[in-house]
Write a protein that holds these residues in place. Structure first.
Motif, PDB file in Angstrom:
ATOM      1  N   TRP A   6       0.859  -1.184   0.000  1.00 57.90           N
ATOM      2  CA  TRP A   6       0.000   0.000   0.000  1.00 57.90           C
ATOM      3  C   TRP A   6       0.895   1.232   0.000  1.00 57.90           C
ATOM      4  CZ3 TRP A   6      -5.285  -0.442  -0.093  1.00 57.90           C
ATOM      5  CH2 TRP A   6      -5.792  -1.721   0.114  1.00 57.90           C
ATOM      6  N   PHE A   7       0.578   2.212  -0.860  1.00 53.98           N
ATOM      7  CA  PHE A   7       1.422   3.398  -0.930  1.00 53.98           C
ATOM      8  C   PHE A   7       0.619   4.653  -1.221  1.00 53.98           C
ATOM      9  CE2 PHE A   7       1.080   2.052  -5.292  1.00 53.98           C
ATOM     10  CZ  PHE A   7       1.084   3.226  -6.032  1.00 53.98           C
ATOM     11  N   ASP A   8       1.164   5.761  -0.765  1.00 59.16           N
ATOM     12  CA  ASP A   8       0.672   7.095  -1.101  1.00 59.16           C
ATOM     13  C   ASP A   8       1.788   7.745  -1.914  1.00 59.16           C
ATOM     14  OD1 ASP A   8       0.492  10.009  -0.930  1.00 59.16           O
ATOM     15  OD2 ASP A   8      -1.158   9.677   0.458  1.00 59.16           O
ATOM     16  N   PRO A   9       1.490   8.246  -3.114  1.00 58.69           N
ATOM     17  CA  PRO A   9       2.536   8.784  -3.975  1.00 58.69           C
ATOM     18  C   PRO A   9       3.235  10.021  -3.419  1.00 58.69           C
ATOM     19  CG  PRO A   9       0.379   9.246  -4.907  1.00 58.69           C
ATOM     20  CD  PRO A   9       0.167   8.316  -3.754  1.00 58.69           C
ATOM     21  N   SER A  10       2.696  10.646  -2.392  1.00 61.22           N
ATOM     22  CA  SER A  10       3.340  11.835  -1.832  1.00 61.22           C
ATOM     23  C   SER A  10       4.373  11.496  -0.757  1.00 61.22           C
ATOM     24  CB  SER A  10       2.293  12.784  -1.235  1.00 61.22           C
ATOM     25  OG  SER A  10       1.732  12.223  -0.057  1.00 61.22           O
ATOM     26  N   ASP A  47      -4.124  17.203  13.139  1.00 62.76           N
ATOM     27  CA  ASP A  47      -3.231  18.342  12.962  1.00 62.76           C
ATOM     28  C   ASP A  47      -2.008  17.879  12.178  1.00 62.76           C
ATOM     29  OD1 ASP A  47      -2.154  20.895  13.211  1.00 62.76           O
ATOM     30  OD2 ASP A  47      -1.180  20.423  15.119  1.00 62.76           O
ATOM     31  N   VAL A  48      -1.974  18.246  10.900  1.00 63.61           N
ATOM     32  CA  VAL A  48      -0.875  17.852  10.017  1.00 63.61           C
ATOM     33  C   VAL A  48       0.098  19.021   9.907  1.00 63.61           C
ATOM     34  CG1 VAL A  48      -0.293  17.166   7.660  1.00 63.61           C
ATOM     35  CG2 VAL A  48      -2.381  16.308   8.727  1.00 63.61           C
ATOM     36  N   PRO A  49       1.397  18.781  10.088  1.00 67.03           N
ATOM     37  CA  PRO A  49       2.374  19.866   9.963  1.00 67.03           C
ATOM     38  C   PRO A  49       2.278  20.552   8.597  1.00 67.03           C
ATOM     39  CG  PRO A  49       3.408  17.931  10.909  1.00 67.03           C
ATOM     40  CD  PRO A  49       2.034  17.514  10.466  1.00 67.03           C
ATOM     41  N   GLU A  50       2.514  21.827   8.586  1.00 62.45           N
ATOM     42  CA  GLU A  50       2.403  22.646   7.377  1.00 62.45           C
ATOM     43  C   GLU A  50       3.200  22.072   6.209  1.00 62.45           C
ATOM     44  OE1 GLU A  50       1.109  25.412   4.845  1.00 62.45           O
ATOM     45  OE2 GLU A  50       0.431  25.338   6.916  1.00 62.45           O
ATOM     46  N   GLN A  51       4.384  21.567   6.462  1.00 67.65           N
ATOM     47  CA  GLN A  51       5.247  21.071   5.387  1.00 67.65           C
ATOM     48  C   GLN A  51       4.645  19.899   4.629  1.00 67.65           C
ATOM     49  OE1 GLN A  51       8.437  20.069   8.119  1.00 67.65           O
ATOM     50  NE2 GLN A  51       8.335  17.940   7.486  1.00 67.65           N
ATOM     51  N   TYR A  52       3.674  19.202   5.208  1.00 68.94           N
ATOM     52  CA  TYR A  52       3.062  18.045   4.548  1.00 68.94           C
ATOM     53  C   TYR A  52       1.725  18.360   3.891  1.00 68.94           C
ATOM     54  CZ  TYR A  52       6.538  15.515   7.240  1.00 68.94           C
ATOM     55  OH  TYR A  52       7.715  15.078   7.775  1.00 68.94           O
ATOM     56  N   ARG A  53       1.161  19.510   4.149  1.00 70.63           N
ATOM     57  CA  ARG A  53      -0.172  19.831   3.646  1.00 70.63           C
ATOM     58  C   ARG A  53      -0.231  19.938   2.120  1.00 70.63           C
ATOM     59  NH1 ARG A  53      -1.585  24.177   8.326  1.00 70.63           N
ATOM     60  NH2 ARG A  53      -1.483  22.659  10.021  1.00 70.63           N
TER      61      ARG A  53
END
Length: 87
Positions: A6-10, A47-53
């Motif tokens: 399973w993967f997320d391309p980001s 709460d996702v860090p800004e760098q990952y949004r």
């Protein structure tokens, strides 16, 4: 044996793992079943860090292309397009 990955391309961690898995499976004569997942969906409401949004937002667009590829060409096509995008 077939390994389901399973993967997320980001995600750069899944990219590195995918490259390792692809090479290892080929060397052992094993198959890999490539499956999509979305870290954006898994982390919705958190709460996702800004760098990952932004990468998560862009991944939604790429996920649509990859889902269409999988629907048309199966796991093998998904692997080929994911590899091309990452390279």
């Amino acid at each position: 044996m077939t390994v389901t990955f399973w993967f997320d391309p980001s995600c750069p961690f899944t990219w590195r793992t995918a490259r390792w898995l692809r090479a290892t499976a080929a060397a052992r004569g094993e198959a890999v079943r490539w499956r999509l997942m979305s870290l954006g969906v898994l982390n919705a409401g958190k709460d996702v860090p800004e760098q990952y949004r932004e990468p998560m937002r862009q991944a939604q667009l790429v996920l649509r292309v990859l889902a269409a590829t999988e629907a048309q060409h199966g796991s093998h096509g998904l692997d080929a397009v994911y590899t091309a995008l990452g390279t």
